[in-house]
Design a protein around this motif. Structure first.
Motif, PDB file in Angstrom:
ATOM      1  N   LEU A 266       0.822  -1.204   0.000  1.00 52.24           N
ATOM      2  CA  LEU A 266       0.000   0.000   0.000  1.00 52.24           C
ATOM      3  C   LEU A 266       0.861   1.262   0.000  1.00 52.24           C
ATOM      4  O   LEU A 266       0.560   2.220  -0.709  1.00 52.24           O
ATOM      5  CB  LEU A 266      -0.933   0.007   1.212  1.00 52.24           C
ATOM      6  N   SER A 267       1.923   1.247   0.795  1.00 54.48           N
ATOM      7  CA  SER A 267       2.782   2.442   0.837  1.00 54.48           C
ATOM      8  C   SER A 267       3.418   2.690  -0.525  1.00 54.48           C
ATOM      9  O   SER A 267       3.507   3.833  -0.973  1.00 54.48           O
ATOM     10  CB  SER A 267       3.839   2.324   1.937  1.00 54.48           C
ATOM     11  N   GLU A 268       3.834   1.630  -1.197  1.00 55.35           N
ATOM     12  CA  GLU A 268       4.424   1.783  -2.531  1.00 55.35           C
ATOM     13  C   GLU A 268       3.370   2.268  -3.532  1.00 55.35           C
ATOM     14  O   GLU A 268       3.639   3.148  -4.347  1.00 55.35           O
ATOM     15  CB  GLU A 268       5.049   0.469  -2.990  1.00 55.35           C
ATOM     16  N   ALA A 269       2.162   1.712  -3.461  1.00 54.47           N
ATOM     17  CA  ALA A 269       1.097   2.103  -4.375  1.00 54.47           C
ATOM     18  C   ALA A 269       0.676   3.556  -4.174  1.00 54.47           C
ATOM     19  O   ALA A 269       0.288   4.238  -5.127  1.00 54.47           O
ATOM     20  CB  ALA A 269      -0.114   1.191  -4.189  1.00 54.47           C
ATOM     21  N   LEU A 270       0.788   4.028  -2.938  1.00 54.52           N
ATOM     22  CA  LEU A 270       0.349   5.388  -2.620  1.00 54.52           C
ATOM     23  C   LEU A 270       1.509   6.389  -2.565  1.00 54.52           C
ATOM     24  O   LEU A 270       1.302   7.557  -2.239  1.00 54.52           O
ATOM     25  CB  LEU A 270      -0.421   5.387  -1.291  1.00 54.52           C
ATOM     26  N   GLY A 271       2.712   5.929  -2.876  1.00 54.75           N
ATOM     27  CA  GLY A 271       3.865   6.832  -2.916  1.00 54.75           C
ATOM     28  C   GLY A 271       4.249   7.388  -1.563  1.00 54.75           C
ATOM     29  O   GLY A 271       4.613   8.558  -1.442  1.00 54.75           O
ATOM     30  N   THR A 272       4.198   6.545  -0.559  1.00 49.37           N
ATOM     31  CA  THR A 272       4.576   6.974   0.782  1.00 49.37           C
ATOM     32  C   THR A 272       5.385   5.855   1.432  1.00 49.37           C
ATOM     33  O   THR A 272       5.847   4.959   0.742  1.00 49.37           O
ATOM     34  CB  THR A 272       3.308   7.348   1.600  1.00 49.37           C
ATOM     35  N   THR A 273       5.576   5.925   2.729  1.00 47.27           N
ATOM     36  CA  THR A 273       6.318   4.896   3.446  1.00 47.27           C
ATOM     37  C   THR A 273       5.405   4.236   4.468  1.00 47.27           C
ATOM     38  O   THR A 273       4.376   4.804   4.857  1.00 47.27           O
ATOM     39  CB  THR A 273       7.533   5.490   4.181  1.00 47.27           C
ATOM     40  N   VAL A 274       5.784   3.071   4.939  1.00 46.90           N
ATOM     41  CA  VAL A 274       5.007   2.393   5.975  1.00 46.90           C
ATOM     42  C   VAL A 274       4.935   3.255   7.240  1.00 46.90           C
ATOM     43  O   VAL A 274       3.846   3.426   7.796  1.00 46.90           O
ATOM     44  CB  VAL A 274       5.559   0.981   6.268  1.00 46.90           C
ATOM     45  N   PRO A 275       6.050   3.834   7.717  1.00 49.51           N
ATOM     46  CA  PRO A 275       5.927   4.699   8.895  1.00 49.51           C
ATOM     47  C   PRO A 275       4.941   5.844   8.688  1.00 49.51           C
ATOM     48  O   PRO A 275       4.171   6.163   9.601  1.00 49.51           O
ATOM     49  CB  PRO A 275       7.346   5.216   9.111  1.00 49.51           C
ATOM     50  N   ASP A 276       4.939   6.441   7.512  1.00 46.16           N
ATOM     51  CA  ASP A 276       3.996   7.527   7.262  1.00 46.16           C
ATOM     52  C   ASP A 276       2.553   7.017   7.241  1.00 46.16           C
ATOM     53  O   ASP A 276       1.635   7.744   7.624  1.00 46.16           O
ATOM     54  CB  ASP A 276       4.315   8.252   5.961  1.00 46.16           C
ATOM     55  N   LEU A 277       2.345   5.792   6.807  1.00 41.56           N
ATOM     56  CA  LEU A 277       0.992   5.222   6.831  1.00 41.56           C
ATOM     57  C   LEU A 277       0.507   5.030   8.257  1.00 41.56           C
ATOM     58  O   LEU A 277      -0.636   5.352   8.577  1.00 41.56           O
ATOM     59  CB  LEU A 277       0.963   3.857   6.132  1.00 41.56           C
ATOM     60  N   VAL A 278       1.360   4.493   9.123  1.00 42.29           N
ATOM     61  CA  VAL A 278       0.905   4.129  10.464  1.00 42.29           C
ATOM     62  C   VAL A 278       1.086   5.235  11.502  1.00 42.29           C
ATOM     63  O   VAL A 278       0.385   5.228  12.515  1.00 42.29           O
ATOM     64  CB  VAL A 278       1.553   2.815  10.947  1.00 42.29           C
ATOM     65  N   ASP A 279       1.970   6.186  11.284  1.00 46.62           N
ATOM     66  CA  ASP A 279       2.169   7.254  12.260  1.00 46.62           C
ATOM     67  C   ASP A 279       0.879   8.012  12.539  1.00 46.62           C
ATOM     68  O   ASP A 279       0.629   8.425  13.678  1.00 46.62           O
ATOM     69  CB  ASP A 279       3.247   8.231  11.804  1.00 46.62           C
TER      70      ASP A 279
END
Length: 90
Positions: A69-82
């Motif tokens: 999901l982070s790759e598909a949305l152009g972000t990082t896992v930490p940014d997703l969960v923070d």
């Protein structure tokens, strides 16, 4: 607050964040799901915060799903969960 209530609250926040990121990038649920390697139905459940629609049990995505999901949305896992813990994404 019970563990289940906390899980539901955190997953609702993650779901809202996923929807925000997807919409801000002009992507469809299907496009994000395909890019992340998951089904559109599962992605819809994640945006709703549910793992099982019938019981409305909180979602519990695998790390590999969060990475996709982070790759598909152009972000990082930490940014997703923070965002679930009140920390703003960078």
């Amino acid at each position: 607050m019970s563990e289940s209530a906390v899980e539901k609250q955190l997953m609702a926040i993650l779901g809202q964040h996923l929807a925000f990121l997807r919409e801000s990038r002009g992507l469809t649920q299907e496009a994000v799901a395909n890019a992340a390697g998951i089904s559109r139905n599962y992605y819809q459940l994640l945006e709703s915060g549910w793992g099982v629609r019938k019981t409305k049990a909180p979602a519990n995505p695998r790390l590999s799903t969060l990475i996709g999901l982070s790759e598909a949305l152009g972000t990082t896992v930490p940014d997703l969960v923070d965002v679930m813990f009140g920390r703003s994404a960078s």
